[in-house]
Design an enzyme around this catalytic site. Structure first.
Site, PDB file in Angstrom:
ATOM      1  N   CYS A   1       0.819  -1.228   0.000  1.00 22.97           N
ATOM      2  CA  CYS A   1       0.000   0.000   0.000  1.00 22.97           C
ATOM      3  C   CYS A   1       0.850   1.274   0.000  1.00 22.97           C
ATOM      4  CB  CYS A   1      -0.965  -0.004   1.177  1.00 22.97           C
ATOM      5  SG  CYS A   1      -1.992  -1.465   1.236  1.00 22.97           S
TER       6      CYS A   1
ATOM      7  N   ASN B   1     -10.285   0.009   0.243  1.00 27.18           N
ATOM      8  CA  ASN B   1      -8.823   0.088   0.258  1.00 27.18           C
ATOM      9  C   ASN B   1      -8.303  -0.521  -1.047  1.00 27.18           C
ATOM     10  OD1 ASN B   1      -6.091  -0.358   0.609  1.00 27.18           O
ATOM     11  ND2 ASN B   1      -6.267  -1.103   2.713  1.00 27.18           N
TER      12      ASN B   1
ATOM     13  N   HIS C   1      -2.825   7.011   2.702  1.00 26.26           N
ATOM     14  CA  HIS C   1      -3.327   5.767   2.124  1.00 26.26           C
ATOM     15  C   HIS C   1      -4.734   5.502   2.670  1.00 26.26           C
ATOM     16  CE1 HIS C   1      -4.056   1.731   1.068  1.00 26.26           C
ATOM     17  NE2 HIS C   1      -3.805   1.223   2.267  1.00 26.26           N
TER      18      HIS C   1
HETATM   19  O1  UT7 Z   1      -3.580  -1.158   3.845  1.00 25.48           O
HETATM   20  C1  UT7 Z   1      -3.540  -1.609   5.160  1.00 25.48           C
HETATM   21  C2  UT7 Z   1      -4.517  -2.722   5.232  1.00 25.48           C
HETATM   22  N1  UT7 Z   1      -5.204  -2.988   6.419  1.00 25.48           N
HETATM   23  C3  UT7 Z   1      -5.788  -2.085   7.229  1.00 25.48           C
HETATM   24  O2  UT7 Z   1      -5.697  -0.913   7.116  1.00 25.48           O
HETATM   25  C4  UT7 Z   1      -6.631  -2.634   8.338  1.00 25.48           C
HETATM   26  C5  UT7 Z   1      -6.353  -2.010   9.661  1.00 25.48           C
HETATM   27  N2  UT7 Z   1      -7.278  -2.518  10.650  1.00 25.48           N
HETATM   28  C6  UT7 Z   1      -8.578  -2.202  10.629  1.00 25.48           C
HETATM   29  O3  UT7 Z   1      -9.043  -1.441   9.814  1.00 25.48           O
HETATM   30  C7  UT7 Z   1      -9.452  -2.765  11.725  1.00 25.48           C
HETATM   31  O4  UT7 Z   1      -8.638  -3.436  12.661  1.00 25.48           O
HETATM   32  C8  UT7 Z   1     -10.524  -3.745  11.182  1.00 25.48           C
HETATM   33  C9  UT7 Z   1     -11.572  -2.963  10.402  1.00 25.48           C
HETATM   34  C10 UT7 Z   1      -9.902  -4.793  10.283  1.00 25.48           C
HETATM   35  C11 UT7 Z   1     -11.218  -4.435  12.337  1.00 25.48           C
HETATM   36  O5  UT7 Z   1     -11.788  -3.466  13.204  1.00 25.48           O
HETATM   37  P1  UT7 Z   1     -11.568  -3.569  14.770  1.00 25.48           P
HETATM   38  O6  UT7 Z   1     -12.351  -2.478  15.361  1.00 25.48           O
HETATM   39  O7  UT7 Z   1     -10.076  -3.572  15.017  1.00 25.48           O
HETATM   40  O8  UT7 Z   1     -12.225  -4.953  15.117  1.00 25.48           O
HETATM   41  P2  UT7 Z   1     -11.558  -6.242  15.791  1.00 25.48           P
HETATM   42  O9  UT7 Z   1     -10.549  -6.853  14.883  1.00 25.48           O
HETATM   43  O10 UT7 Z   1     -11.135  -5.895  17.190  1.00 25.48           O
HETATM   44  O11 UT7 Z   1     -12.797  -7.192  15.858  1.00 25.48           O
HETATM   45  C12 UT7 Z   1     -13.930  -6.891  16.703  1.00 25.48           C
HETATM   46  C13 UT7 Z   1     -14.973  -7.937  16.437  1.00 25.48           C
HETATM   47  C14 UT7 Z   1     -14.439  -9.363  16.470  1.00 25.48           C
HETATM   48  O12 UT7 Z   1     -15.408 -10.177  17.072  1.00 25.48           O
HETATM   49  P3  UT7 Z   1     -15.272 -10.616  18.615  1.00 25.48           P
HETATM   50  O13 UT7 Z   1     -13.964 -11.368  18.700  1.00 25.48           O
HETATM   51  O14 UT7 Z   1     -15.265  -9.336  19.397  1.00 25.48           O
HETATM   52  O15 UT7 Z   1     -16.464 -11.462  18.828  1.00 25.48           O
HETATM   53  C15 UT7 Z   1     -14.331  -9.727  15.003  1.00 25.48           C
HETATM   54  O16 UT7 Z   1     -14.443 -11.107  14.784  1.00 25.48           O
HETATM   55  O17 UT7 Z   1     -15.527  -7.742  15.139  1.00 25.48           O
HETATM   56  C16 UT7 Z   1     -15.528  -9.002  14.442  1.00 25.48           C
HETATM   57  N3  UT7 Z   1     -15.442  -8.743  13.021  1.00 25.48           N
HETATM   58  C17 UT7 Z   1     -16.549  -8.504  12.287  1.00 25.48           C
HETATM   59  N4  UT7 Z   1     -17.854  -8.451  12.620  1.00 25.48           N
HETATM   60  C18 UT7 Z   1     -18.732  -8.178  11.632  1.00 25.48           C
HETATM   61  C19 UT7 Z   1     -14.360  -8.677  12.219  1.00 25.48           C
HETATM   62  N5  UT7 Z   1     -14.740  -8.409  10.959  1.00 25.48           N
HETATM   63  C20 UT7 Z   1     -16.086  -8.305  10.970  1.00 25.48           C
HETATM   64  C21 UT7 Z   1     -17.061  -8.022   9.985  1.00 25.48           C
HETATM   65  N6  UT7 Z   1     -18.347  -7.963  10.361  1.00 25.48           N
HETATM   66  N7  UT7 Z   1     -16.737  -7.799   8.680  1.00 25.48           N
END
Ligand code: UT7
Length: 319
Positions: free
Chosen positions: A113, A276, A246
């Site tokens: 990225c 993204n 980005h």
């Molecule tokens: O170019 C760089 C590429 N990557 C990025 O920029 C990603 C950077 N990270 C992020 O944007 C965020 O960490 C995410 C959007 C990927 C995730 O958001 P978060 O607020 O950090 O959520 P989390 O990983 O702490 O997950 C919270 C909950 C989890 O469930 P439990 O364990 O609390 O029951 C996940 O399993 O949200 C769940 N979860 C979802 N729920 C519904 C993860 N993805 C999803 C989804 N829909 N699509």
């Protein structure tokens, strides 16, 4: 003194729009979750017949038109992509052929990225060194090909697209300063840990990510990189007209602006409708804001990449 300057921008998004509702229909997710955690509402997905070089071609033709430059006048082509058409030849060589030209240097940059900012800084150095006068720098991706469409934690985040700029030798700066960084010890937090060997896939061909680790890393280095690059250009935050980080997640973008003390109205956000698009995200956002008349000639813009590697970097440019 020779400098380089962006003289034209272009971009391309595949026609197919995929909404959050389409994910909600087949995965344990919802439009509300995706919007609130990422800011993403929709993304574009390429046809199976379209490769990164095809998306790159559309974006390049528009950038060349905007710059009033013929393909034959380009003496350097750099394509930033992590989703090349082939293992080799490079997507830049395929793009060169599709543009109908031959002879000029053409190569790919692989910095995930951060790829567009890496490519821009590379082209700037080539031009400042005096050996090249007109570079085409492109970010082009079909990330839809490397997503596990059953992994709700990653597949909702990404989209396909391409953005391009023409960078021309000029007596005035253009690119004031670029700073590129990497830390390979963080390779595991964002990767596609597979390759092709003996005709088979070894490892996994899908994107794997520790979302929270990536989030924290991105917010930290985007702030550091902005401050470092402003200092290298001998400018203050107040000198900036726009920040284009980005486009990963609106929460990452807003946290970066907040930590820097940058007013929200100077922050460029396109992740809501592009998702993204990895190396394409910065030139896509730049072109959208140039064509809508928001970013104008003379504006100072900080372009920022961050992504797998880990890699990150910024370029401070006057349009
Ligand atoms: O170019 C760089 C590429 N990557 C990025 O920029 C990603 C950077 N990270 C992020 O944007 C965020 O960490 C995410 C959007 C990927 C995730 O958001 P978060 O607020 O950090 O959520 P989390 O990983 O702490 O997950 C919270 C909950 C989890 O469930 P439990 O364990 O609390 O029951 C996940 O399993 O949200 C769940 N979860 C979802 N729920 C519904 C993860 N993805 C999803 C989804 N829909 N699509």
């Amino acid at each position: 003194m020779i400098y380089s300057r962006i003289t034209g921008t272009g971009s391309y998004l595949p026609a197919r729009v995929m909404t959050n509702q389409e994910f909600a229909a087949r995965l344990d997710t919802s439009d509300a979750w995706i919007r609130s955690r990422t800011g993403i509402v929709q993304r574009h997905i390429a046809e199976s017949s379209q490769g990164s070089s095809d998306l790159a071609l559309h974006a390049s033709v528009k950038a060349l038109e905007a710059a009033g430059t013929k393909p034959a006048d380009v003496d350097l082509i750099i394509v930033a992509t992590s989703t090349p058409d082939y293992v080799f030849p490079s997507t830049a060589c395929l793009l060169q052929a599709k543009l109908g030209v031959k002879g000029c240097a053409a190569f790919d940059v692989q910095a995930v990225c951060s790829g567009f900012v890496y490519g821009l800084a590379t082209a700037d150095s080539f031009i400042k060194a005096g050996g090249h006068k007109k570079a085409l720098v492109v970010g082009a991706e079909v990330f839809s090909r490397i997503l596990d469409w059953n992994d709700r934690g990653t597949c909702v985040l990404f989209g396909d697209g391409a953005g391009a700029v023409v960078l021309s030798a000029d007596s005035k700066p253009g690119v004031h300063a670029s700073i590129l960084r990497a830390d390979g010890s963080y390779a595991d937090i964002l990767s596609v840990p597979g390759n092709v060997c003996g005709g088979a896939i070894v490892g996994t061909p899908f994107l794997r990510m520790d979302g929270q680790a990536v989030f924290k890393f991105a917010v930290r280095v985007l702030e550091e990189s902005a401050r470092e690059t402003l200092a290298a250009a001998k400018m203050a935050l107040e000198d900036l007209d726009w920040l284009i980080p980005h486009q990963a997640n609106v929460r990452i973008l807003e946290a970066t602006a907040r930590k820097l003390g940058l007013p929200r109205e100077k922050l460029v956000v396109t992740v809501d409708h592009h998702g993204n698009t990895s190396a394409a995200s910065v030139p896509l956002a730049l072109d959208e804001f140039v064509r809508s008349g928001k970013i104008r000639a003379g504006h100072r813009v900080l372009l920022q990449g961050v992504g797998g590697g880990f890699t990150w970097g910024s370029s401070l440019v006057t349009l």
